[in-house]
Design an enzyme around this catalytic site. Structure first.
Site, PDB file in Angstrom:
ATOM      1  N   HIS A 173       0.955   0.285  -5.145  1.00 17.89           N
ATOM      2  CA  HIS A 173       1.793  -0.918  -5.232  1.00 17.89           C
ATOM      3  C   HIS A 173       2.298  -1.170  -6.662  1.00 17.89           C
ATOM      4  CE1 HIS A 173       0.203  -1.890  -1.276  1.00 17.89           C
ATOM      5  NE2 HIS A 173       0.913  -2.989  -1.231  1.00 17.89           N
ATOM      6  N   CYS A 220      -2.529   5.807  -0.654  1.00 14.06           N
ATOM      7  CA  CYS A 220      -3.229   4.558  -0.937  1.00 14.06           C
ATOM      8  C   CYS A 220      -4.502   4.937  -1.680  1.00 14.06           C
ATOM      9  CB  CYS A 220      -3.561   3.876   0.386  1.00 14.06           C
ATOM     10  SG  CYS A 220      -4.592   2.409   0.235  1.00 14.06           S
ATOM     11  N   GLU A 229       2.794  -7.791  -2.179  1.00 19.41           N
ATOM     12  CA  GLU A 229       2.943  -7.945  -0.715  1.00 19.41           C
ATOM     13  C   GLU A 229       3.642  -9.261  -0.373  1.00 19.41           C
ATOM     14  OE1 GLU A 229       1.787  -6.017   2.213  1.00 19.41           O
ATOM     15  OE2 GLU A 229       1.679  -4.379   0.779  1.00 19.41           O
ATOM     16  N   CYS A 272      -2.884   2.446  -8.186  1.00 15.96           N
ATOM     17  CA  CYS A 272      -2.602   1.740  -6.932  1.00 15.96           C
ATOM     18  C   CYS A 272      -1.121   1.940  -6.660  1.00 15.96           C
ATOM     19  CB  CYS A 272      -2.915   0.252  -7.070  1.00 15.96           C
ATOM     20  SG  CYS A 272      -2.408  -0.701  -5.622  1.00 15.96           S
ATOM     21  N   ASP A 303      -0.206   4.093   4.147  1.00 20.21           N
ATOM     22  CA  ASP A 303      -0.697   3.117   3.154  1.00 20.21           C
ATOM     23  C   ASP A 303      -1.094   1.841   3.891  1.00 20.21           C
ATOM     24  OD1 ASP A 303      -1.232   2.046   0.500  1.00 20.21           O
ATOM     25  OD2 ASP A 303       0.551   0.813   0.757  1.00 20.21           O
ATOM     26  N   SER A 304      -1.877   1.007   3.224  1.00 10.13           N
ATOM     27  CA  SER A 304      -2.244  -0.275   3.816  1.00 10.13           C
ATOM     28  C   SER A 304      -1.016  -1.154   4.041  1.00 10.13           C
ATOM     29  CB  SER A 304      -3.224  -1.003   2.890  1.00 10.13           C
ATOM     30  OG  SER A 304      -2.613  -1.198   1.635  1.00 10.13           O
TER      31      SER A 304
END
Ligand code: DGL
Length: 277
Positions: free
Chosen positions: A196, A75, A160, A194, A12-13
């Protein structure tokens, strides 16, 4: 982790893919895994097609060099912008016998089980939404479905930066959900497109009417991977089974360990990987 082991790679990023890894480990605890978070270059969601592709390919090549035979791009942004090119153009050239899978297809496959009105909402990063990957994939399976989308560019930065419990998070979540729902009042199912977003689930629930089903991807991707491994025994046999998980980040391991344990739901001890060489 190298030592002849062939872990399943989860990429993932940043931290989001840990919500997927967590469910994969619950479903398939017997395998070895390597998680790679490209935190130094996150978020990917606002970056161009070319940049996301370049970063994702570098990370895939890195995971291959660490022994992975199978990689999940956990992701949506990378799945939307890089997966097809990696599968069709790069894999035949760099590793024809290895596999890279994404998270969009498994999510769209199950959506028919949830919606009654056949009106579905999709939330994601600007990159995922502007790629139209969800409407395109959903229409292939369910041509009659009506799809509305909403890009939520602030949601990943909130997560994040560890602001996902804050009042600021409420503001942006309410704003984007209101905008999505104002496009179509028959929406009864929303895809959190997403990885996240599961961290924002409690706040999202506060701002949607109770009749709406929210779809998080972790469990769906885990079940789909289990099914894939059953159907592809030639890949399954190559994956090593030692129940080890290695965590790697392209940024600071100390910062990663703190935040990652929230996403993963358990202690995380990561190592640094430098992608700029
Ligand atoms: N977690 C990624 C996704 O599923 C996006 C994060 C980012 O913008 O870097 O799309």
């Amino acid at each position: 982790m190298q030592n002849g082991k062939k872990p399943i790679g989860i990429f993932d990023s940043g931290y989001g893919g840990l919500t997927v890894l967590r469910e994969i480990v619950k479903e398939l605890p017997q395998y070895d895994y390597i998680y790679l978070g490209d935190n130094a270059r996150a978020p990917y969601g606002t970056r161009s097609f070319e940049t996301v592709y370049e970063y994702a390919l570098e990370c895939v090549e890195q995971l291959f060099s660490m022994g992975c035979e199978l990689i999940i791009l956990a992701c949506n942004t990378a799945s939307a912008k890089a997966l097809r090119t990696i599968q069709q153009k790069d894999l035949p050239r760099i590793a024809p016998e290895k596999r890279v899978l994404g998270v969009i297809r498994p999510t769209t496959e199950i959506i028919g089980k949830y919606t009654k009105t056949k009106h579905v909402g999709v939330l994601g990063t600007t990159g995922t939404i502007s790629s139209d990957s969800y409407p395109i994939e959903i229409k292939k399976l369910y041509p009659e479905f009506v799809i509305q989308q909403e890009a939520c560019p602030m949601w990943v930065p909130l997560v994040e930066n560890n602001e996902f419990e804050s009042a600021g998070a409420d503001f942006f979540i309410q704003k984007n959900l209101n905008s999505l729902l104002s496009k179509d009042n028959q929406i009864d199912t929303i895809i959190l497109g997403c990885t996240h977003y599961p961290l924002l689930l409690n706040k999202i629930k506060k701002h949607v009417p109770p009749y709406i089903t929210l779809i998080s991807q972790g469990e769906i991707v885990a079940k789909s991977l289990a099914d894939y491994l059953k159907r592809h025994t030639e890949i399954e046999q190559k994956c090593s089974k030692g129940s080890n998980i290695g965590f790697y980040t392209t940024d600071s391991p100390d910062n990663f360990n703190k935040a990652a344990s929230i996403f993963f739901g358990g202690a995380v001890k990561s190592k640094h990987l430098d992608m700029n060489h």
